[in-house]
Design an enzyme around this catalytic site. Structure first.
Site, PDB file in Angstrom:
ATOM      1  N   GLU A 459       0.826  -1.270  -0.109  1.00 51.04           N
ATOM      2  CA  GLU A 459       0.040   0.061   0.001  1.00 51.04           C
ATOM      3  C   GLU A 459       0.705   1.399   0.072  1.00 51.04           C
ATOM      4  OE1 GLU A 459      -2.878  -0.514  -0.891  1.00 51.04           O
ATOM      5  OE2 GLU A 459      -3.105  -2.735  -0.401  1.00 51.04           O
ATOM      6  N   HIS A 462       1.787   2.166  -3.474  1.00 51.62           N
ATOM      7  CA  HIS A 462       0.512   2.722  -3.995  1.00 51.62           C
ATOM      8  C   HIS A 462       0.841   4.463  -3.737  1.00 51.62           C
ATOM      9  CE1 HIS A 462      -1.552  -0.095  -6.292  1.00 51.62           C
ATOM     10  NE2 HIS A 462      -2.030  -0.832  -4.967  1.00 51.62           N
TER      11      HIS A 462
HETATM   12 ZN   LIG Z   1      -2.470  -2.788  -4.869  1.00 53.70          ZN
END
Ligand SMILES: [Zn+2]
Length: 666
Positions: A459, A462
């Site tokens: 995460e 991202h």
């Molecule tokens: Zn992802």
């Protein structure tokens, strides 16, 4: 979707506050009224903009973009609180606001006048605009065309009808699946049938009836997986398996209707089939590239998968069936690696992991994080300012611990986006990372599994993709405008480092003794990473090939099953029983956004594996390639196709062999 309730005041005061970040505040009581007011204003503004005689990028496209950014910034806190602090109140406001905002954006995407204006601006200004601006025009025009803005009224109306019907069907598909999942239970009364199942799983299954202790197993993931992994009684495993793969038979009808509507929609929009419609906005060029990619991976994995299966077969007294593999795989894994997951947790105390990950990012990219004192939606949520080479760059919100009011899973949600506003001032980006790690208390710290560490890295991958953007046009900045089959590149790239000994040693310290994790423990972890990976690869390829082929022409009724059977001949080494109706539970493609796009996971993994090994081969810290990754991939967001960025980044095409290397497939 994006942000903030309070942006009204902030904007009015004209001080998008001095450090540029919006304050997280939401007024649920007034939200709908405020939303309506904003949409009304936007519509008025659009009318005004459309009246401009000499429309240019600066006087038309830029204001349209900023308007969308501000709407996103207003809306995001609502979807965010609804996901992390869910209550009757948030549900009510969210459910009420969805159709309002959906109607607004659908109408906007079919507006022929805006579409024409964009086309005209593209024609007249293309040569004078920069890459980012041209990309904004290109993607917007594509989006108008994929919504049918340019088609005649009758077709537009039919497209709208299809869209509404499609969303209804998808919703029914997942509701049927959920109902079927919840309707089933298997009760165990004989204590010998629960032998070998871990304590925590048993705790969840155990209940009393009169004086008798019984155990309830269901089709919900944790419960189902617990019995399939540890349950010694093969008959019970078979019953559970059969119940699982025969869920929601009603969905067969929905599949037919959905496939038919997708096919009709693609034809109305001028495509041969849904697969080619889906590929227009993706990185993969055409149907052949996708299928060739998947089939090559398949032939490269099949021999190793056969060997893996042989090894697995050796420890089973009978010929392996579909409901046996998870059970025997667990036994084999213990035997082979002597790995006990529970022993790792004391080394992964949450705060220490976060601190260590920040340190890793600092060493790799030169970014640093400073905690900000800000009151947020929960006392376990924290804000950090991100600095790149000592310059303030973005704000990150971490909300990592599970609680009742939070949706399951883990995700990154972008809020503000890096861009320049109408006056040319820089706006900085912000993003939320949400996870469901064990909750900490005053007595107990939050101790993570290694899987959780991988999730946090994923995460964060991202989030930094969004936050480190240098792009000035918000619609192609950060994760905006990145192709669907490339968006998992930065996340998968970063998660790979959670297996690197030199990275693990930055933070894997026993929370009580301070002892750093041993090389032996790291070794076991690294070795077990690719356990039965070729079998796993074949399974993912089965899903991908089925999904993609299913959308290359119209399949109906029995043809769907026949197609799946045909694909399985080459991917399923253990023959699935004929009652297995996997497709009725394939929510990714029938109730999610993955139709003709399930292959994206593997597609992006080629890029991430390739980038990862390039950094590893340079010894990680101080790697030139890592610096290049920051400058080319992260800073450029969606301002160019990932194909172009990737070539600029490594000076060559992606090398699919590194995907095999990453998965330990020779
Ligand atoms: Zn992802």
């Amino acid at each position: 979707m994006k942000n903030n309730q309070h942006s009204v005041e902030t904007f009015k005061a004209g001080t998008k506050n001095k450090n540029q970040f919006l304050k997280f505040k939401i007024d649920l009581g007034n939200f709908i009224d405020e939303l309506k007011k904003r949409l009304k204003n936007n519509k008025k503004e659009i009318k005004k903009l459309l009246k401009i005689e000499n429309k240019t990028y600066a006087n038309f496209v830029k204001p349209m973009q900023i308007m969308e950014e501000e709407l996103d910034e207003f809306f995001t806190p609502l979807s965010h609180v609804n996901a992390v602090n869910n209550s009757k109140k948030t549900q009510k406001v969210y459910t009420k606001s969805l159709p309002i905002i959906t109607e607004y954006s659908t109408k906007l995407s079919q507006n022929i006048d805006i579409y024409k204006a964009y086309k005209k601006i593209q024609n007249s200004e293309e040569k004078n605009l920069n890459q980012e601006q041209n990309r904004v025009l290109e993607l917007n025009i594509l989006n108008f065309e994929l919504s049918g803005a340019h088609l005649d009224q009758k077709i537009k109306a039919r497209l709208q009808e299809i869209n509404i019907k499609k969303s209804e069907l998808s919703n029914n598909f997942s509701q049927n699946l959920l109902d079927a999942t919840n309707a089933y239970e298997y009760i165990i009364t004989d204590a010998k049938d629960i032998k070998g199942i871990p304590k925590s799983d048993l705790q969840n299954a155990r209940f009393k009836e009169g004086t008798k202790t019984k155990y309830r197993f269901t089709l919900q993931m944790p419960s189902y997986i617990a019995y399939m992994t540890y349950g010694k009684n093969a008959k019970i495993r078979k019953k559970l398996y059969k119940a699982y793969v025969t869920r929601a038979p009603k969905n067969a009808q929905i599949i037919d209707e959905l496939l038919s509507l997708r096919n009709e929609m693609s034809k109305l929009l001028g495509f041969n089939n849904y697969a080619s419609y889906s590929l227009v906005s993706k990185m993969a060029k055409d149907e052949k590239s996708v299928l060739d990619f998947l089939n090559t991976l398949k032939s490269n994995s099949i021999n190793q998968a056969k060997q893996e299966l042989q090894t697995l077969q050796k420890i089973s007294p009978k010929s392996l069936k579909s409901f046996d593999t998870t059970f025997y795989a667990e036994i084999l894994k213990k035997e082979k690696y002597d790995l006990d997951e529970e022993l790792y947790r004391p080394y992964f105390e949450q705060k220490s992991v976060v601190k260590g990950m920040f340190e890793f990012l600092n060493k790799l990219f030169g970014i640093s994080f400073k905690k900000v004192d800000e009151k947020l939606w929960d006392k376990k949520a924290f804000a950090y300012d991100l600095y790149l080479n000592d310059k303030l760059k973005a704000r990150l919100y971490l909300d990592l611990e599970a609680r009742k009011s939070k949706r399951g899973g883990a995700w990154m949600h972008n809020w503000q986006t890096h861009c320049t506003d109408l006056k040319g001032n820089e706006q900085l980006a912000s993003a939320f990372i949400v996870c469901n790690f064990p909750a900490s208390s005053s007595e107990n710290p939050s101790l993570l599994r290694h899987d959780d560490v991988v999730t946090l890295f994923h995460e964060t991958g991202h989030a930094i993709h969004h936050m480190l953007s240098d792009v000035n046009e918000n619609e192609v900045s950060g994760v905006n405008g990145v192709e669907w089959d490339a968006v998992e590149f930065p996340s998968q790239f970063l998660e790979n480092f959670a297996y690197e000994p030199n990275v693990l040693k930055l933070f894997a310290k026993h929370y009580e003794t301070g002892e750093i994790i041993s090389d032996e423990m790291i070794n076991k972890l690294v070795k077990s990473k690719n356990f039965l990976s070729a079998i796993g690869m074949l399974r993912q390829l089965e899903f991908s090939i089925f999904d993609f082929t299913l959308h290359t022409k119209l399949y109906q009724g029995k043809e769907v099953q026949n197609l799946l059977n045909k694909i399985r001949k080459n991917t399923a080494l253990i023959k699935a029983p004929s009652y297995n109706k996997f497709q009725n539970g394939f929510a990714h493609i029938f109730a999610g956004g993955y139709a003709a796009g399930y292959y994206s996971y593997k597609w992006a993994e080629v890029l991430s594996a390739d980038a990862y090994f390039s950094v590893i081969d340079e010894g990680i810290f101080g790697s030139k390639t890592a610096k290049n990754y920051l400058d080319v991939i992260l800073k450029n967001g969606g301002s160019s196709s990932m194909e172009v960025l990737f070539k600029k980044f490594l000076q060559r095409e992606p090398n699919p062999e590194n995907l095999l290397r990453l998965n330990g497939i020779q």
